[in-house]
Design an enzyme around this catalytic site. Structure first.
Site, PDB file in Angstrom:
ATOM      1  N   SER A  91       0.834  -1.197   0.000  1.00 45.78           N
ATOM      2  CA  SER A  91       0.000   0.000   0.000  1.00 45.78           C
ATOM      3  C   SER A  91       0.874   1.254   0.000  1.00 45.78           C
ATOM      4  O   SER A  91       1.658   1.447  -0.925  1.00 45.78           O
ATOM      5  CB  SER A  91      -0.974  -0.034   1.186  1.00 45.78           C
ATOM      6  OG  SER A  91      -1.885   1.037   1.118  1.00 45.78           O
ATOM      7  N   HIS A 198      -8.039   1.862  -1.445  1.00 46.48           N
ATOM      8  CA  HIS A 198      -7.857   0.875  -2.510  1.00 46.48           C
ATOM      9  C   HIS A 198      -9.168   0.416  -3.147  1.00 46.48           C
ATOM     10  O   HIS A 198      -9.145  -0.473  -3.989  1.00 46.48           O
ATOM     11  CB  HIS A 198      -7.034  -0.336  -2.039  1.00 46.48           C
ATOM     12  CG  HIS A 198      -5.639   0.028  -1.649  1.00 46.48           C
ATOM     13  ND1 HIS A 198      -4.680   0.378  -2.575  1.00 46.48           N
ATOM     14  CD2 HIS A 198      -5.044   0.150  -0.437  1.00 46.48           C
ATOM     15  CE1 HIS A 198      -3.557   0.694  -1.944  1.00 46.48           C
ATOM     16  NE2 HIS A 198      -3.757   0.575  -0.654  1.00 46.48           N
TER      17      HIS A 198
END
Length: 303
Positions: A91, A198
């Site tokens: 991430s 996301h």
């Protein structure tokens, strides 16, 4: 010949005081941190070293704090003669990977992630979204169940075979947690996050961030980055900018990333940055890979 990778942790690994010991006891680290701090419009030094915790948890501070510490540690590792063949980040850790692979300078990588944190906070505030970790259920089954949930509920982080994170609107994620437990999940845990990271709800963040990234020139070199959204190499400026765009609202394919590193001949991985979250995930994906944590002055000294 065996190869080395550096991997970088994501949000949730931050803590008040992170990097302070390094700053106070290592001259090289202090110079690197000061470069980072002076390049930003926020008082990152005070928040990292003194808190308060609530401020450090705020996305626009968390992201540059994690990436900044990760990259200072990376520089200290390289000065000891340890250089990676490959890098990957989980991430927000992917933005540390841009610096670790020398695609960007230290300051450019931290400024880019600071912009990401600022944009993501703004976009997340517009949507009532959240995330949850699903344990003990195959990701294929999770995706099958999510197809029957009303609203936005998506599998976004494929962390290890028994842990997948989902994200979407609050109402849809609450309904998904119930449905997934009924489908056999051992646990469905809501996460203390400020947005549905996301997921497709964050696409606006990707579009804004791409405008900023378009101004940068990435120095594609010998160290290769494995991208979150595809688990393939980023080999050009355009591919890198496209990943920055897609990563805001695309998946983190961590299982595929570690399997790709193994296929490329990696036998040793350094987890560089705060915490030991990635070491735990990697061991559940492949027990044979050696993982070394580099998160402090002490861990550097023991090398």
């Amino acid at each position: 010949m065996s190869k080395i990778a550096f991997v970088y942790p994501g949000q949730g690994t931050q803590y008040v005081g992170m990097g302070k010991e390094l700053y106070e006891n290592n001259e090289r680290a202090r110079l690197l941190f000061d470069k980072i701090f002076s390049s930003l419009d926020i008082d990152l030094k005070k928040v990292m070293f003194e808190g308060p915790e609530e401020t450090l948890k705020s996305t626009e501070y968390t992201q540059p704090a994690i990436v900044g510490l990760s990259l200072v540690l990376t520089e200290l590792l390289k000065e000891r003669g340890i250089r990676p063949n490959y890098v990957a980040g989980h991430s927000v850790g992917e933005f540390a990977a841009f610096g670790g692979a020398e695609y960007l300078s230290l300051e450019e990588a931290v400024k880019l992630v600071a912009k990401r944190g600022e944009i993501m906070k703004k976009v997340a505030a517009k949507v009532d979204g959240t995330m949850a970790a699903i344990l003990g259920l195959d990701s294929g089954k999770i995706q099958e169940v999510l197809r029957n949930i009303s609203g936005v509920a998506e599998a976004v982080n494929f962390n290890e075979p028994n842990q997948t994170v989902i994200a979407g609107t609050r109402e849809a994620i609450e309904a998904a947690c119930v449905a997934l437990k009924e489908a056999g999940a051992k646990r469905a845990m809501p996460l203390a996050v400020s947005g549905p990271f996301h997921s497709s709800l964050m696409k606006e963040a990707g579009e804004e961030l791409k405008k900023y990234a378009d101004k940068l020139n990435f120095n594609i070199g010998e160290i290769k980055i494995i991208a979150n959204t595809t688990a393939t190499f980023l080999d050009s400026n355009e591919e890198t900018k496209d990943e920055i765009y897609r990563q805001s609202f695309g998946p983190v394919k961590w299982i595929d990333t570690i399997n790709k590193l193994k296929a490329e001949g990696v036998t040793k991985i350094y987890e560089v940055g705060p915490g030991k979250v990635l070491a735990g995930l990697i061991k559940k994906i492949d027990k044979d890979i050696e993982v070394i944590n580099i998160d402090s002055l002490e861990s550097l000294k023991t090398l």
